[in-house]
Motif scaffolding. Sequence first.
Motif, PDB file in Angstrom:
ATOM      1  N   ASP A  27       0.855  -1.183   0.000  1.00 53.96           N
ATOM      2  CA  ASP A  27       0.000   0.000   0.000  1.00 53.96           C
ATOM      3  C   ASP A  27       0.892   1.233   0.000  1.00 53.96           C
ATOM      4  OD1 ASP A  27      -1.716   2.224   1.051  1.00 53.96           O
ATOM      5  OD2 ASP A  27      -3.199   0.612   1.126  1.00 53.96           O
ATOM      6  N   ALA A  28       0.572   2.192  -0.852  1.00 50.57           N
ATOM      7  CA  ALA A  28       1.422   3.384  -0.968  1.00 50.57           C
ATOM      8  C   ALA A  28       1.389   4.232   0.291  1.00 50.57           C
ATOM      9  CB  ALA A  28       0.988   4.223  -2.177  1.00 50.57           C
ATOM     10  N   ARG A  29       0.429   4.013   1.179  1.00 50.84           N
ATOM     11  CA  ARG A  29       0.326   4.835   2.374  1.00 50.84           C
ATOM     12  C   ARG A  29       1.304   4.399   3.456  1.00 50.84           C
ATOM     13  NH1 ARG A  29      -6.006   4.079   3.154  1.00 50.84           N
ATOM     14  NH2 ARG A  29      -5.341   1.996   2.485  1.00 50.84           N
ATOM     15  N   ASN A  68       7.462   4.835   5.105  1.00 53.95           N
ATOM     16  CA  ASN A  68       8.100   3.520   5.038  1.00 53.95           C
ATOM     17  C   ASN A  68       8.358   3.042   3.616  1.00 53.95           C
ATOM     18  OD1 ASN A  68       8.889   0.855   6.226  1.00 53.95           O
ATOM     19  ND2 ASN A  68       7.077   0.199   5.112  1.00 53.95           N
ATOM     20  N   LEU A  69       7.458   3.326   2.692  1.00 51.29           N
ATOM     21  CA  LEU A  69       7.611   2.791   1.344  1.00 51.29           C
ATOM     22  C   LEU A  69       8.860   3.325   0.668  1.00 51.29           C
ATOM     23  CD1 LEU A  69       6.457   0.971  -0.805  1.00 51.29           C
ATOM     24  CD2 LEU A  69       5.056   2.856  -1.616  1.00 51.29           C
ATOM     25  N   ASN A 103      10.785  -0.026 -10.396  1.00 50.13           N
ATOM     26  CA  ASN A 103       9.421  -0.143 -10.905  1.00 50.13           C
ATOM     27  C   ASN A 103       8.477   0.170  -9.753  1.00 50.13           C
ATOM     28  OD1 ASN A 103       7.274  -0.647 -12.613  1.00 50.13           O
ATOM     29  ND2 ASN A 103       7.296  -2.848 -12.242  1.00 50.13           N
ATOM     30  N   ASN A 104       8.134   1.434  -9.603  1.00 51.14           N
ATOM     31  CA  ASN A 104       7.374   1.906  -8.441  1.00 51.14           C
ATOM     32  C   ASN A 104       5.885   1.630  -8.611  1.00 51.14           C
ATOM     33  OD1 ASN A 104       9.753   2.875  -7.342  1.00 51.14           O
ATOM     34  ND2 ASN A 104       9.468   4.941  -8.118  1.00 51.14           N
ATOM     35  N   ARG A 142       7.211  12.393  -6.632  1.00 47.56           N
ATOM     36  CA  ARG A 142       6.237  13.372  -6.133  1.00 47.56           C
ATOM     37  C   ARG A 142       4.918  12.696  -5.763  1.00 47.56           C
ATOM     38  NH1 ARG A 142       2.348  17.086  -7.435  1.00 47.56           N
ATOM     39  NH2 ARG A 142       2.692  19.219  -6.658  1.00 47.56           N
ATOM     40  N   ASP A 143       4.482  11.730  -6.567  1.00 47.27           N
ATOM     41  CA  ASP A 143       3.232  11.028  -6.269  1.00 47.27           C
ATOM     42  C   ASP A 143       3.349  10.201  -5.000  1.00 47.27           C
ATOM     43  OD1 ASP A 143       2.104  12.059  -8.594  1.00 47.27           O
ATOM     44  OD2 ASP A 143       2.882  10.420  -9.815  1.00 47.27           O
ATOM     45  N   LEU A 144       4.490   9.536  -4.828  1.00 49.51           N
ATOM     46  CA  LEU A 144       4.683   8.745  -3.614  1.00 49.51           C
ATOM     47  C   LEU A 144       4.618   9.616  -2.367  1.00 49.51           C
ATOM     48  CD1 LEU A 144       7.570   6.415  -4.833  1.00 49.51           C
ATOM     49  CD2 LEU A 144       5.290   5.673  -4.145  1.00 49.51           C
ATOM     50  N   LEU A 145       5.269  10.771  -2.431  1.00 51.17           N
ATOM     51  CA  LEU A 145       5.247  11.674  -1.286  1.00 51.17           C
ATOM     52  C   LEU A 145       3.845  12.226  -1.053  1.00 51.17           C
ATOM     53  CD1 LEU A 145       8.581  13.614  -1.914  1.00 51.17           C
ATOM     54  CD2 LEU A 145       8.144  12.012  -0.061  1.00 51.17           C
TER      55      LEU A 145
END
Length: 859
Positions: free
Chosen positions: A56-58, A184-185, A352-353, A367-370
Amino acid sequence: MAFSVPETQKEQMSPADRTLPADIVERIEDVDVSAEMQGSYLEYAYSVIYARALPDARDGLKPVQRRILYMMSEMGLRPDRGHVKSARVTGEVMGKLHPHGDGAIYDALVRMAQDFTLRVPLIDGHGNFGSLDDGPAAARYTEARLAPVSLEMTADIDEDTVDFEPNYDSSQQEPAVLPSAIPNLLVNGASGIAVGMATNMAPHNLIEVVGAAKHLLENPDASLDDLMAYVPGPDLPGGGTIVGLAGIREAYETGRGSFRTRAKVRVEPITARKNGLTITELPYLVGPEKVIEKIKDGVNSKKLQGISDVTDLSDRQHGLRLVIGIKTGFNPEAVLEQLYKFTPLEDGFSINNVALVDGGPQTLGLRDLLRVYLDHRIEVVTRRSRFRLARRQERLHLVEGLLIAILDIDEVIQVIRTSEDSAEASGRLQSVFDLSQLQAEYILELRLRRLTKFSRIELETERDQLQAEIAELEAILASPARIRAVVADELDDVAERFGTPRRTLLTEAKASIASTGSKKATFTGPALEIADSPAIVYLSTTGRTVRVDLPEGAAAPAVAPRRSKHDAVLSSLVTTTRAEIGAVTNRGRLIRFSPVDLPVVPLNSIHLAAGARIAEYLGGLGKGERVLGIVSLAADAAPIALGTAQGVVKRVVPGNWPNRPDFEIIGLKAGDEVVGVAHAADDRELVFTASDAQLLHFSAAAVRPQGAAAGGMAGINLGKNAKVIGFFVVDPAAENVVVTVSVPLETLPGTDPGRGKVSAFGEFPGKGRATGGVRAHAFLKGEGMLSLAWVGPQPARAVASDGAARQLPETLAKRDGSGTPLDSVVTSVGTAVGAEAAVVAATAGAAELREESDPEALF
């Protein structure tokens, strides 16, 4: 779907089937096999993608990892308590939350405990949890508990911060996501193979990720370049060197990219006559046994030449240490290039995110991950604040009721005593004292020992505290800016407590031939060697270093009028690409190194900001140790001059150096340290600047050269409480200037720009060695010391601590003037690229380089 069985089909049934009840027989139906397979496969793919393989990206966790951390938290396996058997944890997770094999659960637990896999391990393992080459012991032999950072992953989970959902049999509730106070990710990365898609994310540095997250929180429209100023690239747990940053930027922009990693290798003597390659860091997830096996295979197949032996000297105290012996007559750098090509000492990593966002897989850039993580933390803080506000309002309601009862306790007792039952007492209390039902019930449960004066004071204090907390929580919920500030403060806290310095060196240097061409090709010998050609090595005042290769007949770099980050030169040296040079530190230590792997910048566009951090490039620097300059180790080089904080000066004759990778170049007294170093021929001037604004310069010929072990001689006579803040070597024939900056005594360092002054060096008369010098700066009221002093050729370049350019006074002032106020804080001053030509040319040994090309071309 029920239907009647045709008579023809009944005739084909066995006698036993014909006796089955009709309702059973009627449940038989024909199904299209292709449709059934398609539907079943889609269900399987959905389960793998959403419930197993992708994080999960969160919170950056897969379901099994999340369940392990949550269950260990529920079991009370905190860092301050003892370890328990891993088999017990595996059993609890499997029985209550994760209905899959215990092997998969234990594998996930092991990975979260391995410090060579995760940048910030989440499990504190005790026992054999495996290595890069071997697997872990069985779950019955190892023990585990939560690592301290995992408490931040599950913090406030009982305050309605995240949603809960039923477990596999609906007997319990489990969190759909953890609050995750750390990103964490990005910090720990992830890897997984689903159906039709996969993820492979690199670990990063917690401090850098937090910096980027805070910047995006404050600047929602921040560009990728702005974020990469905080997160320049991955930070792998095992260190190593990342070669080439183009693929990293592509991955941060699109979510897909690749980069190459190299082992950290240095050439050092094994014996007095034999050199070797010492490997202290390997590429990500590459084990030493794999490297040794590949080296042996390469030697046996004649692909690798010049290697005599490989020894694994790794231990728990010193960490990884592989020593590769080099045969006599072979160039260690050329052998290293072979190793980069044919062994895992250089390896690739494909980014490969892919992660789950709003329940669906997406490919995300930096930027999207953050942004996904920050949105999650904002929601967590908002829900937590609402929960706390409701609890405090409920408690305040009860406290106010208790205060009413204590103030009129006699009447309260009378009402209760005259009531028939508790229900009547509750109703009468509500009507007589205007209380709610909750308050009345709470008063009825009141113990007599609470009816004291002290209890009343406690309740009033609690009421005031609750009112203040309620006001604060309401203010936070009413302001999105306050919520973002809380998120930023909590990120700062975790970065401060769990952040560690960067381990992986980032360099723009070209990757080895391993990244181009086939590894099955035969090494062709000299073609792999880097030409030992003339070059200039620059070291900026902010600690960045680059190499400029000089082609035949190259002209000297001109003094560039542009100003960019890190462009103030602290030290520079004319050398060759593969020469061995030295870095001198403030501890009086000289560290040998080669500029062969330094980032290379073109001669016509020298940007020091592209350089590698010298401390990371060298490695092995102690706490508080910093590099002051680079020097030539050639026997025909000019003597090396050093000045210390206690006013000692020394000149060292090059050559006959100890056969060690590092050694002391001056014997320092207790509490003393080196403040400046440079080559100084007899025709140069040595300059001391003291904190009390005294400046002394005298001829270098006045200092007799000594050996490396000597402690030097008196250089400047210091005043009371004064110390040397700068030592410089200048060419008296050049146009030199003196830069001084004074600050008020009572200000904190780095807060007041102070007053700066630029004076002509020619205005300062020379004095004899071991004298006090002359005044270089007049102090105003409230001032009493210099924060900075510098002497060198024009133009002087001033920078801040982050390398940004700063402005100095343009007009020359009197040597004993008080200066003018500066616009911003200046932390260091150096020469401009090209302006140091006179100093660089003073290094003896450069003559041979000039003769090989144009005698007048370089400088």
